[in-house]
Design a protein around this motif. Structure first.
Motif, PDB file in Angstrom:
ATOM      1  N   LEU A  94      -1.423   2.771  11.466  1.00 30.42           N
ATOM      2  CA  LEU A  94      -1.868   3.618  10.353  1.00 30.42           C
ATOM      3  C   LEU A  94      -2.812   2.824   9.456  1.00 30.42           C
ATOM      4  N   CYS A  95      -3.675   3.543   8.755  1.00 29.51           N
ATOM      5  CA  CYS A  95      -4.654   2.920   7.874  1.00 29.51           C
ATOM      6  C   CYS A  95      -4.207   3.098   6.432  1.00 29.51           C
ATOM      7  N   VAL A  96      -4.168   2.023   5.640  1.00 29.18           N
ATOM      8  CA  VAL A  96      -3.673   2.104   4.262  1.00 29.18           C
ATOM      9  C   VAL A  96      -4.797   1.808   3.267  1.00 29.18           C
ATOM     10  N   ALA A  97      -4.951   2.721   2.288  1.00 26.01           N
ATOM     11  CA  ALA A  97      -5.993   2.571   1.268  1.00 26.01           C
ATOM     12  C   ALA A  97      -5.352   2.492  -0.099  1.00 26.01           C
ATOM     13  N   VAL A  98      -5.968   1.741  -1.026  1.00 23.44           N
ATOM     14  CA  VAL A  98      -5.503   1.777  -2.407  1.00 23.44           C
ATOM     15  C   VAL A  98      -6.418   2.747  -3.168  1.00 23.44           C
ATOM     16  N   ASP A  99      -5.734   3.699  -3.808  1.00 25.58           N
ATOM     17  CA  ASP A  99      -6.435   4.822  -4.457  1.00 25.58           C
ATOM     18  C   ASP A  99      -6.761   4.482  -5.906  1.00 25.58           C
ATOM     19  N   ASP A 100      -7.749   5.151  -6.442  1.00 24.05           N
ATOM     20  CA  ASP A 100      -8.128   5.011  -7.856  1.00 24.05           C
ATOM     21  C   ASP A 100      -8.301   3.562  -8.249  1.00 24.05           C
ATOM     22  N   PHE A 101      -8.864   2.757  -7.376  1.00 20.87           N
ATOM     23  CA  PHE A 101      -8.911   1.338  -7.695  1.00 20.87           C
ATOM     24  C   PHE A 101      -9.767   1.073  -8.921  1.00 20.87           C
ATOM     25  N   GLY A 102      -9.203   0.197  -9.803  1.00 17.75           N
ATOM     26  CA  GLY A 102      -9.919  -0.162 -11.025  1.00 17.75           C
ATOM     27  C   GLY A 102      -9.307   0.484 -12.247  1.00 17.75           C
ATOM     28  N   THR A 103      -8.500   1.520 -12.038  1.00 18.08           N
ATOM     29  CA  THR A 103      -7.908   2.203 -13.189  1.00 18.08           C
ATOM     30  C   THR A 103      -6.574   1.601 -13.578  1.00 18.08           C
ATOM     31  N   GLY A 104      -5.969   0.856 -12.667  1.00 19.89           N
ATOM     32  CA  GLY A 104      -4.657   0.263 -12.969  1.00 19.89           C
ATOM     33  C   GLY A 104      -4.847  -1.094 -13.619  1.00 19.89           C
ATOM     34  N   TYR A 105      -3.827  -1.918 -13.515  1.00 19.18           N
ATOM     35  CA  TYR A 105      -3.881  -3.207 -14.178  1.00 19.18           C
ATOM     36  C   TYR A 105      -4.202  -4.331 -13.208  1.00 19.18           C
ATOM     37  N   SER A 106      -4.068  -4.042 -11.927  1.00 17.32           N
ATOM     38  CA  SER A 106      -4.195  -5.143 -10.976  1.00 17.32           C
ATOM     39  C   SER A 106      -5.658  -5.557 -10.814  1.00 17.32           C
ATOM     40  N   SER A 107      -5.840  -6.802 -10.597  1.00 18.67           N
ATOM     41  CA  SER A 107      -7.182  -7.301 -10.289  1.00 18.67           C
ATOM     42  C   SER A 107      -7.294  -7.371  -8.769  1.00 18.67           C
ATOM     43  N   LEU A 108      -8.488  -7.532  -8.333  1.00 17.16           N
ATOM     44  CA  LEU A 108      -8.697  -7.636  -6.893  1.00 17.16           C
ATOM     45  C   LEU A 108      -7.938  -8.831  -6.320  1.00 17.16           C
ATOM     46  N   ALA A 109      -7.826  -9.870  -7.164  1.00 14.69           N
ATOM     47  CA  ALA A 109      -7.124 -11.064  -6.716  1.00 14.69           C
ATOM     48  C   ALA A 109      -5.649 -10.789  -6.449  1.00 14.69           C
ATOM     49  N   GLU A 110      -5.063  -9.922  -7.311  1.00 19.87           N
ATOM     50  CA  GLU A 110      -3.667  -9.562  -7.085  1.00 19.87           C
ATOM     51  C   GLU A 110      -3.518  -8.713  -5.840  1.00 19.87           C
ATOM     52  N   LEU A 111      -4.575  -7.987  -5.544  1.00 26.02           N
ATOM     53  CA  LEU A 111      -4.538  -7.043  -4.438  1.00 26.02           C
ATOM     54  C   LEU A 111      -4.459  -7.751  -3.084  1.00 26.02           C
ATOM     55  N   VAL A 112      -4.932  -9.018  -3.048  1.00 21.33           N
ATOM     56  CA  VAL A 112      -5.027  -9.691  -1.748  1.00 21.33           C
ATOM     57  C   VAL A 112      -3.660 -10.009  -1.162  1.00 21.33           C
ATOM     58  N   GLN A 113      -2.618  -9.972  -1.996  1.00 16.57           N
ATOM     59  CA  GLN A 113      -1.282 -10.228  -1.422  1.00 16.57           C
ATOM     60  C   GLN A 113      -0.831  -9.074  -0.535  1.00 16.57           C
ATOM     61  N   PHE A 114      -1.518  -7.935  -0.643  1.00 22.13           N
ATOM     62  CA  PHE A 114      -1.228  -6.815   0.270  1.00 22.13           C
ATOM     63  C   PHE A 114      -2.291  -6.799   1.365  1.00 22.13           C
TER      64      PHE A 114
END
Ligand code: G
Ligand code: G
Ligand code: MN
Length: 536
Positions: A425-445
């Motif tokens: 399956l393909c997983v996308a993060v939605d509405d990116f930029g509106t939350g609190y996470s930075s791209l750097a935090e995102l790399v753990q996923f």
């Protein structure tokens, strides 16, 4: 946007009514109380006036009695002697109620203080005789004052004449007050002021001497005072009609107030009911009644604007035809734990479209939105695998959109994403930029795609700081080898910049709005034909 549950339709009129009643009841009670007080006051005043009429009448009688005693003490021959006339003059001058006294002879006044009459004043027979022997003429008229009426009270030799209006000449503060002095001997009025109704005339034995009564008779408060010694009765009647007018005036103000307050209350209850309790109930009933449906917004390859897939977006149509926006009911469903039920319905709804996509020979994908709560549902993976198996779609054609907020449950979600991706399956993060996470935090996923939120895409053809941030996000995503879909594209200028930044995919009104399954599938088919068939 309305979402009243049909079962509650009786509620608002009821609340309106209760509100009106709750408002009006205390007001009405105070009005009634005020009325009662006003009535008690009116009774007191009626009695006060009746007593005053009686006082004046008794004073008059006393003066008459004194006058007769004085006259009887003077020698009687001749009837109009100088001495007699001097006594008469003194009586006339001294008594406040008696106009004049005279000597009676054969039904005529032959002499008064000012002398012997050449033509005697004829008074005729008395109309009534009282218990203590007084003769009474209640309606005397004289030649020298033809438009005035007098009362004559006499014994066998003398007569005292008073103005008819004098006993009832009490000072009265209000209008609609009737006064009368009545002789019980003849059951007739001696003097009245205002109209006098026969119903106010008491019976002979109604009141004991010296007693009084005040009670309503018809539309009037009637007070009766009986003299202790004389057979006189004073009657005062006060009109009650003022009450009705007063109340009608009150009603004109009170009823609108009551209705307004009721409406206000009903409105408040309606709001509370809507927001606090009815929405989850209505969502549940909406799910039961299959009021939800799904639309598909195409995702395009920015290079040639070809449709490569779509995002499935839930829609809700109420029985009345009202469309409820997802940004209204999705947050409510998330707050009340109902979102997973909606997701389950969503999975049911997209299945036919997935089956149709599976029949095609390309990679056209469908992405569905998952909420944070969905990720905690133990059955989620099995559900998704089952969906893939049932529809025959390749796992890579099913995209899952998880919002930044959904990623907060780090450890659990990271392993879940890994397992889902492991099955293809393909997983996308939605509405990116509106939350609190930075791209750097995102790399753990380990993610496949980021969907750049419309808020950023909106700014990229401008010169604000945010447009720099968007550029930075794109740069980082490239560095992390993440796929990208730019959301909410509405202008050509945005497309040009996104192409220059090598953002591969986009979504937005510029290309297509959300549409029904059939329109989406037909659009794909039309695109196939335009391409002249695919090379296999
Ligand atoms: O186009 P639209 O107004 O439907 O989108 C409103 C919001 O609702 C978007 O943030 C979208 O991601 C979300 N949304 C649409 N469908 C679903 C769904 O099935 N599940 C969840 N959780 N969110 C959805
Ligand atoms: O899940 P997500 O928040 O990405 O949902 C996309 C939302 O954005 C949906 O409500 C969809 O209808 C809406 N949308 C998609 N394209 C556009 C666009 O070009 N302009 C605007 N204003 N909204 C868009
Ligand atoms: Mn989405």
């Amino acid at each position: 946007m309305r979402m009243d549950a049909p079962r509650r339709h009786y509620l608002m009129p009821l609340v309106l009514l209760l509100g009106a009643v709750a408002t009006l009841l205390p007001i009405a009670a105070s009005v009634l109380l005020a009325r009662q007080q006003a009535r008690a006051q009116q009774e007191q005043r009626a009695l006060f006036y009746a007593r005053d009429v009686m006082r004046r009448s008794e004073d008059t009688l006393r003066q008459i009695g004194d006058a007769f005693t004085l006259l009887a003490a003077t020698p009687d021959l001749p009837p109009c002697s100088l001495l007699r006339r001097q006594v008469m003059q003194r009586i006339d001058a001294q008594s406040s109620y008696i106009q004049f006294v005279g000597r009676l002879q054969g039904g005529r006044i032959v002499c008064a203080s000012y002398g012997q009459f050449e033509v005697p004043l004829d008074v005729g027979k008395p109309d009534l005789v009282t218990a203590n022997g007084y003769r009474v003429w209640p309606e005397l008229r004289f030649r020298f004052a033809p438009d005035k009426a007098f009362i004559g009270v006499g014994n066998d030799r003398f007569i005292a004449v008073i103005h008819k209006s004098l006993p009832v000449d009490t000072t009265v503060a209000e209008r609609g007050v009737s006064l009368a002095i009545i002789s019980l001997a003849g059951q007739r009025t001696l003097a009245t002021r205002g109209r006098f109704l026969p119903a106010w005339m008491p019976g002979v034995d109604d009141l004991a001497p010296g007693h009084q009564s005040t009670r309503p008779i018809g539309r009037n408060i009637v007070s009766q005072v009986r003299s202790q010694d004389a057979d006189l009765l004073a009657v005062v009647a006060m009109n009650e009609d003022d009450y009705g007018r007063e109340l009608a005036q009150f009603a004109r103000i009170l009823v609108p107030i009551g209705v307004f307050t009721g409406l206000l209350l009903a409105y408040a209850v309606r709001r509370v009911a809507k927001v606090q309790m009815s929405l989850p109930a209505v969502i549940r009933s909406g799910l039961r009644n299959r009021e939800f449906f799904v639309e598909f917004q195409p995702v395009v390859r920015l290079e040639d604007e070809a449709w490569v897939g779509a995002e499935a977006l839930i829609r809700w149509k109420r029985p009345g035809g009202n469309l409820i926006r997802p940004d209204l009911f999705i947050p409510a469903a998330e707050e009340t734990g109902l979102i997973h039920a909606i997701t389950l319905d969503m999975l049911r709804l997209v299945a036919p479209t997935l089956t149709a996509l599976a029949a095609r020979d390309d990679d056209a994908f469908l992405s569905i939105n998952l909420s944070r709560q969905d990720l905690r549902e133990p059955g989620l993976e099995a559900l998704l695998h089952d969906l893939v198996a049932r529809t025959g779609i390749r796992p890579a054609q099913l995209h899952l959109e998880i919002t930044e907020r959904g990623l907060s449950d780090t450890v659990h979600v990271r392993s879940l994403i890994d397992r889902l991706r492991a099955t293809g399956l393909c997983v996308a993060v939605d509405d990116f930029g509106t939350g609190y996470s930075s791209l750097a935090e995102l790399v753990q996923f380990n993610l496949d795609v980021i969907k750049i939120d419309k808020a950023f895409v909106d700014t990229i053809d401008g010169t604000t700081v945010t447009s720099q941030v968007a550029a930075h996000i794109v740069e980082m995503a490239h560095a992390l080898s993440l796929g990208m879909i730019a959301e909410g594209i509405e202008r050509r200028s945005q497309v040009e910049i996104l192409r220059r930044w090598r953002v591969p995919f986009g979504q937005g009104y510029l290309f297509a709005r959300a549409m029904g399954s059939q329109a989406f599938l037909e659009g794909l088919a039309r695109q196939d034909r335009a391409a002249g068939g695919r090379p296999g």
